[in-house]
Each structure stands twice: as C-alpha cells, then as structure tokens.
Design an enzyme around this catalytic site. Structure first.
Site, PDB file in Angstrom:
ATOM      1  N   GLU A 127       0.848  -1.180   0.000  1.00 35.29           N
ATOM      2  CA  GLU A 127       0.000   0.000   0.000  1.00 35.29           C
ATOM      3  C   GLU A 127       0.897   1.248   0.000  1.00 35.29           C
ATOM      4  O   GLU A 127       1.832   1.316   0.791  1.00 35.29           O
ATOM      5  CB  GLU A 127      -0.919   0.028   1.223  1.00 35.29           C
ATOM      6  CG  GLU A 127      -1.928   1.152   1.128  1.00 35.29           C
ATOM      7  CD  GLU A 127      -2.930   1.181   2.297  1.00 35.29           C
ATOM      8  OE1 GLU A 127      -2.838   0.332   3.191  1.00 35.29           O
ATOM      9  OE2 GLU A 127      -3.785   2.066   2.271  1.00 35.29           O
ATOM     10  N   GLY A 259       3.562   2.521  10.897  1.00 38.09           N
ATOM     11  CA  GLY A 259       3.302   1.695  12.077  1.00 38.09           C
ATOM     12  C   GLY A 259       3.115   0.230  11.740  1.00 38.09           C
ATOM     13  O   GLY A 259       3.767  -0.643  12.306  1.00 38.09           O
ATOM     14  N   GLU A 262      -2.064  -3.854   7.108  1.00 37.67           N
ATOM     15  CA  GLU A 262      -3.140  -4.832   7.291  1.00 37.67           C
ATOM     16  C   GLU A 262      -3.239  -5.911   6.217  1.00 37.67           C
ATOM     17  O   GLU A 262      -4.333  -6.445   5.998  1.00 37.67           O
ATOM     18  CB  GLU A 262      -4.472  -4.081   7.366  1.00 37.67           C
ATOM     19  CG  GLU A 262      -4.944  -3.440   6.032  1.00 37.67           C
ATOM     20  CD  GLU A 262      -4.606  -1.971   5.861  1.00 37.67           C
ATOM     21  OE1 GLU A 262      -3.643  -1.510   6.498  1.00 37.67           O
ATOM     22  OE2 GLU A 262      -5.294  -1.295   5.078  1.00 37.67           O
ATOM     23  N   ASN A 263      -2.143  -6.273   5.519  1.00 33.88           N
ATOM     24  CA  ASN A 263      -2.213  -7.309   4.484  1.00 33.88           C
ATOM     25  C   ASN A 263      -3.083  -8.490   4.926  1.00 33.88           C
ATOM     26  O   ASN A 263      -2.991  -8.947   6.052  1.00 33.88           O
ATOM     27  CB  ASN A 263      -0.813  -7.832   4.189  1.00 33.88           C
ATOM     28  CG  ASN A 263       0.195  -6.721   4.100  1.00 33.88           C
ATOM     29  OD1 ASN A 263       0.101  -5.875   3.238  1.00 33.88           O
ATOM     30  ND2 ASN A 263       1.138  -6.706   5.037  1.00 33.88           N
ATOM     31  N   GLU A 296      -5.140  -2.833  12.827  1.00 33.14           N
ATOM     32  CA  GLU A 296      -4.833  -3.672  11.652  1.00 33.14           C
ATOM     33  C   GLU A 296      -5.787  -4.860  11.598  1.00 33.14           C
ATOM     34  O   GLU A 296      -6.239  -5.247  10.524  1.00 33.14           O
ATOM     35  CB  GLU A 296      -3.375  -4.143  11.669  1.00 33.14           C
ATOM     36  CG  GLU A 296      -2.332  -3.036  11.804  1.00 33.14           C
ATOM     37  CD  GLU A 296      -2.481  -1.873  10.840  1.00 33.14           C
ATOM     38  OE1 GLU A 296      -3.022  -2.068   9.741  1.00 33.14           O
ATOM     39  OE2 GLU A 296      -2.080  -0.745  11.198  1.00 33.14           O
TER      40      GLU A 296
HETATM   41  N1  B3K Z   1      -2.928   1.045   5.677  1.00 37.83           N
HETATM   42  C1  B3K Z   1      -1.632   1.205   6.229  1.00 37.83           C
HETATM   43  C2  B3K Z   1      -0.929   2.453   5.827  1.00 37.83           C
HETATM   44  C3  B3K Z   1      -0.294   2.399   4.484  1.00 37.83           C
HETATM   45  C4  B3K Z   1       0.535   3.638   4.239  1.00 37.83           C
HETATM   46  C5  B3K Z   1       1.042   3.687   2.865  1.00 37.83           C
HETATM   47  N2  B3K Z   1       1.952   4.801   2.689  1.00 37.83           N
HETATM   48  C6  B3K Z   1      -1.643   1.123   7.711  1.00 37.83           C
HETATM   49  C7  B3K Z   1      -2.928   1.431   8.367  1.00 37.83           C
HETATM   50  O1  B3K Z   1      -3.501   2.487   8.249  1.00 37.83           O
HETATM   51  O2  B3K Z   1      -3.431   0.561   9.013  1.00 37.83           O
HETATM   52 ZN    ZN Z   2      -5.390   1.806   8.801  1.00 37.86          ZN
END
Ligand code: B3K
Ligand code: ZN
Length: 854
Positions: A127, A259, A262-263, A296
């Site tokens: 992401e 941080g 969430e894959n 996540e």
């Molecule tokens: N969805 C990811 C963040 C991705 C950041 C890309 N530059 C973490 C989160 O918000 O849970």
């Molecule tokens: Zn998020």
C-alpha cells in the site's frame, strides 16, 4: 528513482478522472524464486473484459523498476511497450491468460516499498502503490482477485496471504480465497520464530495465531498476542465480525516506513508496535501496541473485505478503522481518558494540518503522490466524521447501518457515496449536507455568545470555516453539539442534550426561575470544531470543578492553562491564583481516576501555545513561550508542592509491573507530579526513581524529568550502558536527548548524536527518533540561530534519494512556518527552497515542499 519533474510539471491524479479498469481478474498465480539481488517473479493472471469499461483491446499494467524477462498471452510470446512506469499490450477482446516473468533486486530497495530486505529478511509493503514494484499488474484497489502464491527460497520461514498449502524443503504455497486488491498482497521470508496462540471464532472455526519475530525476541510478544485475541473477540461482540481464514500471522520488521500494514492474513508491523517487555516498553508503548494490533485486525472487515474504489476514498477504510480502534481502546481502558487523548492528538496533528498550507478535504480531489495523503485529516478527522454520524443517528441506528454496510458491500471496492447511501437507506435521513464534511477542508469555528434577560439564557451560535488553499468559500456544515447547564451552586440542571446545527446561525434558550445557569458546550467534543467563547478565568475554574461531563471538565482546565500562559507570555504576568487553586482541587479529588488527573494537570506544549497565540493574532516567540511554561511549572511546584509530593509517594504501584490501565494511570499521575517536583527538589526524586525503577515507564520518565531541568548527564550515560544493544530502547534514548535539550544546544546535541556509529539513518525508526525528537523540541527547532532548520534540511536532502516516503512525511516539520516572525520565516523558507532545489528530488518530497511553500 521516481521522476524528478518540477512541481508544476507534475502529473496530478484527479478524482473526477476515475474510470473503471478495462478488465476483471478471475485469479492470480505467482511464483517467487527469492534471491537478494535477483529475485524472479512469475505471474499468471486470468483476465476477462470488464463490462463497465469500453476498450477491451489494450491492456495497460503498472510496473516500476522491473526487468521484464518474458511475457505471453494465451501462451504466445508478446512484446509489450514498456516505459518506466507501465507496459501496454494489444490483447484479444475476450478472456485471456497473461503470463510474465520479471527480475527485481530486494537488497537495493531502500525505499521500503515493494519487496525489500530488512536485517536479512525479505518483506513487502504494497500500500498504496508498491505492488507495481513486484510485478506488472493493474495496481489499483478496484481490481480484486484471489491469489495463489508459491515461494521458493532457502529461508526457514516463507509466508504469504491466506491459508497455508503445500510446503517442504525450500518452498511453501499459500492460497487466499478472498478476492483482494494488490495493495493487500504480502510476502515475508526469513529466519523467524513464532509466538503462537489460538482463537475459536463465534462460528466455531479454529484460527492459528502467530507472531513472527527474530530469534531472541520471542519473549516480547505476549502482550501483542493478548491484544490480538481481545480484538478478535471485541469485533465479534460489538460489530458481529468474525475472522475468515485458518491462520492469522503478524510479522515484526525493523525497517518500516510507518506503524503497521493490514495485508490479508499477514499483517506486517514495525517491530516497535509488537515487541514489549516491562523493562523495555513504556505504558504508552503498550497502549499503542494494543491500539495498532486492533486497528490492523479491524481492517480485515473495514478495508479488506470491503475496500476502496480508488485512493480518494482512503478515509472509507481509515477513518472507520481508526474510529473502531478508538472505541476498542476506550472499552479496554477508560472512555473519557481515551477521548481526551484522542482529542489532544487531533488538535496537535489534524488541526495543525487543517489550519495550514497542507489543509485538504477528508476526501481529497487530487494528488501527485498518494503516499503523501496518509494524513491526520484522512485518519483522525475521518474518524471524527464517523463519530458525528453515530451521534446524529444514535447508537442503535448506527449498528443497524453498519450491519447493512457489511451485508451490502462485502467483497466490493466502495466509495464515500456508497457509505452515506447505506446510512440514508437504513435511517431514512438525508445526508446531503453532512457530506460537506468530506468535501470541505478547514476546521469550522463555532462562535458562542450568551445573554441573560428575564430569566431566560440565550446562547447564540455561529459557525464559519476560514478559507484554506484552493477552498475559499465554505458552506455551513452539520454540527452535532452536545450541551448542558449547571446551577451556579455546582449542580447539574439538565443532563446532556444535543443540538444538530445545520445553519450558519442557531440558538439555544433556557428558562429558569433561579440565577443565571452556566453553559457547558460541545460536551465529549461532539464535533471536530474550534469553540470561540469568551470566558473569565473564574468561569473556567468553575467548570473545571463542577462540569459533569469529564471531557469538558478537562477542557476547562486546558483552556484555563492556555489563558494563564498567554497572559504570562504577553504581559509577563504571574500565574492567576485561581488557576493554582483549581489545580490543587483536582489533584486532591480522589474520586477522579489518576489517569484523568494526570491529563488535567499536564500543561499545553509549546507548539500548542504557539498555535494558540497565532490564533489570537499574535506572533509566537518560542523563547518567551518556553520561559513562561518553565515559570508556570516552577510556580505550580512551589504552590502545590505538598499535594504533588503526596501524590508522588501514594501513586507508587506495588508489586511487579503490569501494563494494565489502572497501573498505567497511577504511573502517569506519579510521573506528572515528578515533572513539577523536579523543578524544586534539585532532581533528587527523579535520581532515586531512575536508580530504583524496574520498568521502562519509570526509568524513562525519571530520565525525562532530569533532562527537562538540564540535569541527568550521569543517567544518560548509565542508560546507554544498560541498553546499547536494544535498538528500540536506544531509539527512546536518542529522542529524549534531542527533544529535551536546551534550545541553544539542541542542534548541536542532534549533530553529535547523528555522528555516532549506531546512528543508522536509513532505518526509519532511528531517523525519526533523532530528527523527530529535534522537531518536537519547539524552542530548539525555532532557535534564532536557525541551526536546527539547516540541520534538518541537510538530513532530509540526504534521506530523500534513499527513502522518499519518510522524507516527504518529515517535511511537515516546516508546515507551520507562517506562524513565526520574519527572520524565522525567512530561514525556514530558505531551508525548504534548498530542499526543493535539490537535483533529482523525489516526487514525494517535491510535492510536499511545494504545497508547504504555497
Ligand atoms: N494502511 C496502512 C498504511 C499504508 C501507508 C502507505 N503509505 C496502515 C494502516 O492504516 O493501518
Ligand atoms: Zn489503517
């Protein structure tokens, strides 16, 4: 390297240009042959024409930094047109099988996006647009597919999304049955050990839980695992959402740009948000681990099962998921304390953004680099919008709407329109005006004035939103305003009521037979607005003593402290006695939980005061602000020393350390007291606590108290001796020193620390600790010499070619430049212009610096 195009030549992506992709995907099969410098990736994609698109004869796939080895369509070799960013190829009008093989070099990937290496371990971050650095693919969230992945390599542990399949010597296969966009893809391979657990879902399905870490770290995973189990249970109980695979894997990596991620079925975490032991992690670390593990995990439904149509809809998953993790943490700990902490963050980060050059709508209209839009506005203001919606429709209607959202949109890539439609259909309300919250940037102001005639109190309300870049005029928004009235004897007269204000002006009236009631407004911080209301110090002290709404009680103390500090800065006044006695009352009130009392006595930080003065039409002087805060701290310590000393002793938590909310609250209050007392006891208590502490919270708290009073050299050395081999603890050590250095020494301290052999600046945590620490030192950052501005610019210029994403994020250090005097403005501009003029500057940083300069 990304294109080095100048700002005005940069290609912006616009919401209004959205078009569906030409094809849909039935399935994806990938084979990875891992090798640090030459990983081979074979990809098979079954495409079919997308009925929602018109041209089905050309295929355009994203791809960056890939060496194309071969490509076939229906097994026949093809020669696509390949550029730096994509390939195009003529394709049959109907369904077809696309196969490609590419080579990539994980070791040279320092940007930490795509497939890269961290301490000998392979990992991915896709992401928002990292998958295109792994293979040629329609790298956009509205193309969803099931993935089967085979990994070949000599690492003992080989992980990908979904459920495990066959595995053996040197290979492992994974199958993810849930269609997902490419940004949720993940692969991890390395020498890892698991701390494992188990969960049975409400449907009776068994889930294997694993937290994968480097050997030696497995004893620091208990808390993360426990937080995961509590999150899974909470999402079942509160949202009716169960987990949907046979395994849930979390991996901790040291080199990570944010941080966590969430894959699907394979969350990847920055190790600082997984690893914890009482000796190495603070209460705040534990709280963040709990919150981020939950966040996540909650994405599995809000983000993964229901994803975003395009990146403009980012708040659809992020705002909602932040709201859910805030609810969870409130339930696990204390709701009022959590609300106050969230509002403090919102004001420090989102209001700062919303009132400066980077202001943008919760749903932006265009971007150059999407990674620059993972902002406090999308996340935290996005979460506030969910909270307001819930307040407006009510709890039961909110639950009903969410159930409909999950039922209607499971498996889809959605928009904010879809989200609001669900609420409209489910509640029968018209949310057209509410939608402005997603479209209009800037923080609304709520002006409150009152009059009292003939036993009637009239409250006049007026809302307006100042202009922001690209958005001059604003329409009135729907503002849920929770309020109540108190009798001057301190008793509650009405409980809490709610006004849904949707016009520019509105009124509340209250008839009474008795004396003039006292208004408590925007209880619970019921909307993300700035209240403008003139009150005397006595009125604020009254609310601090009597408001029945805990948020507004705290808020009264906060505004009171700001008033006091403002007059100290502006007129050199001495602190108002009514403030000191109000603090004394709060400190002594044992009906208030310690965590709450700790928040009530915390003084606003220097950056907060700079914004407060700027909003009042003044030019903030960083030295004067710091000086006033120091004077007030000493004055509080001197006036309230007895009660503070009593609290320091009474709040010692007996027995071995446990990271529970109750103990954490006691320690927070104890350390707040210490922060004051260290200004009058020569640091004696802090030295003793540093010596005796058996946990990181108190060790680091004691060290901070010493550094804040320009002592602690001995303890800094002792701390280093004890922790030099623990990278996460050493990050704290670096940050404390740059953040708490005396202003005139801050740049020099930072420069010296940066020269150390262990300043591994390519590691984002380390970089953020040192440079972020300096940025958090308001007096040091804005020292009149300009040394800190220069140093930060030097480092951002150095980091940019290595890691554009982290560099771009850190340019926000300069976003408040317009607040300050002409000299400082000039120096900050010069620093930014120097960054902007760097040859080959990344698109990420270029966009940010351009926007900040305006
Ligand atoms: N969805 C990811 C963040 C991705 C950041 C890309 N530059 C973490 C989160 O918000 O849970
Ligand atoms: Zn998020």
């Amino acid at each position: 390297m990304k294109d080095a195009a100048p700002q005005d030549a940069q290609q912006a992506t616009r919401l209004s240009d959205y078009r569906p992709f030409s094809h849909l995907i039935d399935s994806v099969k990938m084979v990875f042959r891992l090798s640090p410098d030459a990983t081979r990736v074979r990809t098979e994609i079954r495409f079919r024409p997308n009925p929602a698109a018109t041209d089905h004869t050309t295929l355009r796939l994203d791809g960056e930094k890939l060496r194309l080895i071969s490509a076939t369509i229906d097994r026949t070799p093809v020669s696509p047109d390949v550029t730096d960013t994509h390939l195009t190829c003529a394709v049959p009008g109907g369904p077809f099988l696309w196969e490609s093989e590419v080579e990539i070099a994980p070791t040279s990937n320092t940007a930490l996006e795509g497939l890269y290496m961290s301490n000998g371990m392979y990992c991915t971050q896709c992401e928002a647009e990292g998958f295109r650095k792994i293979t040629y693919y329609p790298d956009r969230p509205d193309v969803m597919a099931t993935f089967s992945v085979r990994i070949e390599g000599d690492a003992p542990v080989l992980l990908s999304n979904g459920n495990p399949g066959d595995s053996g010597d040197g290979f492992a296969e994974w199958h993810d049955p849930w269609p997902k966009p490419a940004y949720l893809f993940a692969l991890v391979a390395g020498d890892l050990v698991a701390h494992s657990g188990q969960f049975t879902t409400m449907h009776g399905a068994d889930v294997a839980l694993n937290i994968w870490v480097r050997p030696g770290d497995e004893d620091k995973c208990d808390y993360a695992l426990d937080a995961l189990i509590r999150s899974m249970k909470w999402d079942e109980e509160v949202y009716g959402r169960a987990y949907d695979l046979s395994v849930f894997n979390i991996v901790a990596v040291d080199d990570f740009n944010m941080g966590a991620m969430e894959n699907k079925g394979l969350n990847v975490f920055n190790s600082r948000y997984v690893l914890a032991s009482p000796e190495t992690a603070t209460d705040l670390d534990y709280e963040r681990i709990e919150g981020i593990i939950a966040h996540e995990y909650f994405h599995n439904w809000t983000g993964n099962r229901i994803t975003c149509r395009d990146w403009f809809q980012l708040c659809l998953k992020e705002g909602l998921t932040v709201f859910r993790d805030q609810q969870f943490s409130g339930d696990m700990r204390s709701r009022p304390v959590k609300r106050i902490a969230d509002v403090l963050q919102l004001r420090a980060r989102q209001f700062r953004e919303d009132n400066g050059p980077l202001a943008h709508p919760v749903r932006p209209e265009s971007y150059v680099e999407i990674n620059n839009f993972y902002t406090a506005t999308i996340y935290e203001k996005g979460a506030e919008l969910i909270g307001m919606l819930k307040r407006i429709v009510g709890d039961a209607e909110y639950d009903k709407a969410l159930a409909l959202y999950f039922e209607r949109h499971d498996g889809q890539a959605c928009t904010i329109e879809d989200w609001l439609q669900v609420f409209e259909d489910s509640t029968g309300r018209d949310l057209t005006q509410f939608k402005r919250w997603y479209q209009q940037p800037g923080t609304p102001r709520l002006k409150v004035t009152e009059s009292f005639d003939n036993n009637r109190l009239t409250v006049n309300l007026r809302q307006y939103t100042p202009p922001t870049p690209g958005h001059a005029a604003k329409e009135p928004q729907v503002i849920p305003i929770a309020f109540g009235f108190l009798h001057p004897d301190g008793n509650d007269m009405t409980g809490s009521e709610m006004l849904i204000m949707d016009k520019a002006e509105d009124q509340i009236t209250f008839d009474t037979k008795g004396p003039r009631p006292v208004l408590s407004i925007l209880r619970g911080f019921s909307a993300p607005v700035i209240v403008e209301r003139e009150m005397t110090i006595e009125q604020r002290a009254f609310l601090l003593a009597h408001d029945t709404d805990p948020f507004n009680r705290w808020e009264a103390g906060r505004t009171l402290a700001k008033d006091v500090l403002t007059s100290m800065v502006v007129d050199g006044a001495t602190p108002a006695p009514v403030f000191l006695s109000a603090l004394d009352k709060v400190l002594r009130d044992e009906t208030l939980e310690p965590a709450f009392r700790s928040l009530c006595i915390a003084l606003p930080g220097d950056d907060d005061m700079a914004q407060t003065l700027f909003d009042a039409g003044l030019t903030p002087d960083p030295d004067a602000i710091r000086d006033a805060r120091q004077r007030l701290t000493r004055e509080i310590a001197e006036t309230n020393g007895d009660v503070l000393g009593g609290i320091f002793d009474a709040m010692a938590v007996p027995g071995p350390y446990a990271p529970d909310a109750k103990g954490a609250g006691a320690r927070a209050l104890r350390l707040s007291a210490l922060g004051f007392l260290s200004h009058i006891d020569g640091g004696a208590r802090a030295e003793r606590l540093f010596e005796a502490a058996d946990n990181m919270t108190e060790q680091v708290g004691a060290l901070a108290a010493l550094l804040a009073t320009e002592k602690g050299d001995e303890q800094v050395a002792a701390f280093e001796n004890q922790w030099r081999d623990d990278r996460l603890v050493m990050d704290k050590w670096l940050m404390l020193q740059t953040m708490l250095a005396a202003p005139e020494r801050a740049a020099e301290v930072t420069r010296d620390l940066a020269a150390r052999a262990d300043f591994d600046w390519k590691n984002p945590n380390r970089f953020r600790s040192l440079i972020g620490g300096l940025a958090g030192n308001h007096g040091g950052l804005h020292h009149e010499s300009g040394a800190a501005y220069e140093l930060i610019a030097d480092w951002l210029i150095r980091l940019d070619p290595v890691n554009p994403q982290t560099t771009a994020r850190m340019t926000t250090i300069f976003e408040t430049w317009r607040r300050y005097d002409a000299d400082r403005q000039g120096m900050m501009r010069a620093a930014m212009e120097r960054i902007a003029a760097t040859p080959g500057l990344s698109r990420d940083t270029d966009e940010m610096v351009g926007r900040i300069l305006g």
